[in-house]
Design a protein around this motif. Structure first.
Motif, short mmCIF file in Angstrom:
data_model
loop_
_atom_site.label_atom_id
_atom_site.label_comp_id
_atom_site.label_asym_id
_atom_site.label_seq_id
_atom_site.Cartn_x
_atom_site.Cartn_y
_atom_site.Cartn_z
N CYS A 14 25.49 78.13 43.07
CA CYS A 14 24.00 78.36 43.44
C CYS A 14 23.67 77.31 44.82
O CYS A 14 24.27 76.45 44.88
CB CYS A 14 23.20 77.79 42.42
N HIS A 15 23.12 78.10 45.75
CA HIS A 15 22.78 77.43 46.98
C HIS A 15 21.43 77.24 47.19
O HIS A 15 20.73 76.70 48.14
CB HIS A 15 23.18 78.60 48.04
N CYS A 16 20.58 76.98 45.95
CA CYS A 16 19.34 76.77 46.08
C CYS A 16 19.02 75.25 46.57
O CYS A 16 19.92 74.20 46.50
CB CYS A 16 18.71 77.02 44.97
N GLY A 17 17.80 74.77 46.87
CA GLY A 17 17.60 73.32 47.39
C GLY A 17 17.77 72.44 46.25
O GLY A 17 18.28 71.50 46.65
N GLU A 18 17.37 72.74 44.90
CA GLU A 18 17.41 71.95 43.86
C GLU A 18 19.14 71.41 43.31
O GLU A 18 19.41 70.47 43.53
CB GLU A 18 17.05 72.45 42.58
N CYS A 19 19.78 72.58 43.64
CA CYS A 19 21.24 72.44 43.48
C CYS A 19 21.92 71.50 44.35
O CYS A 19 22.87 70.74 44.28
CB CYS A 19 22.07 73.72 43.29
N LYS A 20 21.44 71.65 45.72
CA LYS A 20 21.99 71.24 47.08
C LYS A 20 21.47 69.65 46.75
O LYS A 20 22.44 68.54 46.80
CB LYS A 20 21.36 71.32 48.23
N THR A 59 23.76 67.76 43.75
CA THR A 59 25.26 67.54 43.91
C THR A 59 25.13 66.70 45.17
O THR A 59 26.55 66.33 45.52
CB THR A 59 25.83 68.97 44.28
N ALA A 60 24.30 66.70 45.91
CA ALA A 60 24.48 66.00 47.23
C ALA A 60 25.52 66.60 48.11
O ALA A 60 26.09 66.15 48.90
CB ALA A 60 24.74 64.40 47.02
N SER A 61 25.25 68.08 47.90
CA SER A 61 26.22 68.81 48.73
C SER A 61 25.77 70.19 49.10
O SER A 61 24.50 70.04 48.94
CB SER A 61 27.29 69.01 47.90
N ALA A 62 26.54 70.93 49.42
CA ALA A 62 25.95 72.48 50.03
C ALA A 62 25.66 73.46 48.99
O ALA A 62 24.95 74.43 49.07
CB ALA A 62 26.87 72.78 51.15
N PHE A 63 26.12 73.23 47.78
CA PHE A 63 25.81 74.15 46.61
C PHE A 63 26.45 73.32 45.26
O PHE A 63 27.02 72.29 45.41
CB PHE A 63 26.57 75.38 46.94
N SER A 64 26.05 74.07 44.15
CA SER A 64 26.68 73.70 42.87
C SER A 64 27.20 74.80 42.13
O SER A 64 26.94 75.99 42.31
CB SER A 64 25.44 73.25 42.02
N MET A 65 28.62 74.59 41.53
CA MET A 65 29.17 75.42 40.79
C MET A 65 29.12 75.44 39.22
O MET A 65 28.91 74.28 38.83
CB MET A 65 30.65 75.52 41.24
N SER A 66 28.71 76.46 38.36
CA SER A 66 28.32 76.13 36.85
C SER A 66 29.11 77.19 36.39
O SER A 66 29.45 78.16 36.76
CB SER A 66 26.77 76.57 36.93
N LEU A 123 24.22 82.78 43.99
CA LEU A 123 22.91 82.77 43.77
C LEU A 123 22.25 82.09 45.10
O LEU A 123 22.67 81.12 45.54
CB LEU A 123 22.21 82.12 42.61
N TRP A 124 20.95 82.47 45.36
CA TRP A 124 20.27 81.69 46.50
C TRP A 124 20.75 81.71 47.77
O TRP A 124 20.86 80.72 48.55
CB TRP A 124 19.69 80.38 46.14
N SER A 166 20.13 82.93 50.58
CA SER A 166 19.16 82.84 51.32
C SER A 166 18.78 81.36 51.92
O SER A 166 18.61 81.24 52.91
CB SER A 166 17.73 83.53 51.12
N ARG A 167 19.49 80.60 51.07
CA ARG A 167 19.23 79.05 51.30
C ARG A 167 20.66 78.39 51.49
O ARG A 167 20.71 77.00 51.41
CB ARG A 167 18.64 78.39 50.16
N LYS A 168 21.56 79.24 51.73
CA LYS A 168 22.99 78.81 51.98
C LYS A 168 23.21 78.02 53.14
O LYS A 168 22.34 78.16 54.21
CB LYS A 168 23.89 79.81 52.20
N GLN A 169 23.73 76.75 53.04
CA GLN A 169 23.93 75.85 54.36
C GLN A 169 24.78 76.47 55.38
O GLN A 169 25.80 77.32 55.15
CB GLN A 169 24.96 74.63 53.84
N PRO A 170 23.96 76.29 56.76
CA PRO A 170 24.80 76.98 57.89
C PRO A 170 26.32 76.31 57.78
O PRO A 170 26.49 75.18 57.50
CB PRO A 170 24.11 76.52 59.00
N GLY A 171 27.30 77.34 58.43
CA GLY A 171 28.65 77.00 58.33
C GLY A 171 29.53 76.99 57.07
O GLY A 171 30.93 77.08 57.05
N ILE A 172 28.88 77.50 56.02
CA ILE A 172 29.39 77.71 54.72
C ILE A 172 29.96 79.17 54.59
O ILE A 172 28.96 80.06 54.66
CB ILE A 172 28.74 77.40 53.63
#
Length: 151
Positions: free
Chosen positions: A28-34, A37-44, A113-114, A116-122
């Protein structure tokens, strides 16, 4: 083949284990998951809490998910590592954070997921399913990708 998978928090105060083949996961690349995790996305990994054998119960706090539903966030009270989320407290079905596994090397996300909010460069695997937001029926999306709750 069933194996025992283990994991826990950074400081080792909360440890868990479960049996099964390496489960399927999603990112998930949403703002809450970022943020959590203090990272670009979260895996669940979706699973039933009863299948997780936890040695020390974690702390928890509530947030409101994008869906408007209450989400219970479980974390180590000593080091703050986020371990899993659930829609209920006590937890029933959870989404375990892949980064808390002792060896997550065999687990790749089957979908995203999300985007549309993926961190650039990923860069994402073009063969993976990519949703701009979150599907209305998240469980059906997971099942369609073969991401089934561990059992």
């Amino acid at each position: 083949m069933r194996e025992i998978l283990t994991g826990g928090c950074q400081c080792g105060a909360v440890r868990y284990r479960f049996e099964g083949p390496a489960p399927a996961a999603y990112a998930c690349h949403c703002g809450e998951c970022k943020k959590q995790t203090a990272s670009a996305f979260s895996m669940s990994i979706p699973m039933h809490y009863d299948d997780l054998h936890v040695e020390v119960l974690p702390s928890s706090f509530e947030t409101i998910a994008h869906s408007g539903k209450t989400k219970h966030n479980y974390f180590c009270g000593k080091c703050g590592t986020r371990l899993w989320h659930s829609g209920s407290n006590p937890p029933d079905k959870i989404t375990l954070k892949v980064g808390t596994l002792d060896d997550p090397s065999g687990i790749a996300p089957q979908g995203h997921l999300w985007v549309s909010r993926k961190q650039p460069g990923i860069e994402l695997d073009p063969a993976s399913d990519q949703q701009l937001t979150q599907p209305d029926d998240l469980e059906a999306w997971r099942a369609n990708l073969g991401i089934r709750e561990c059992r």
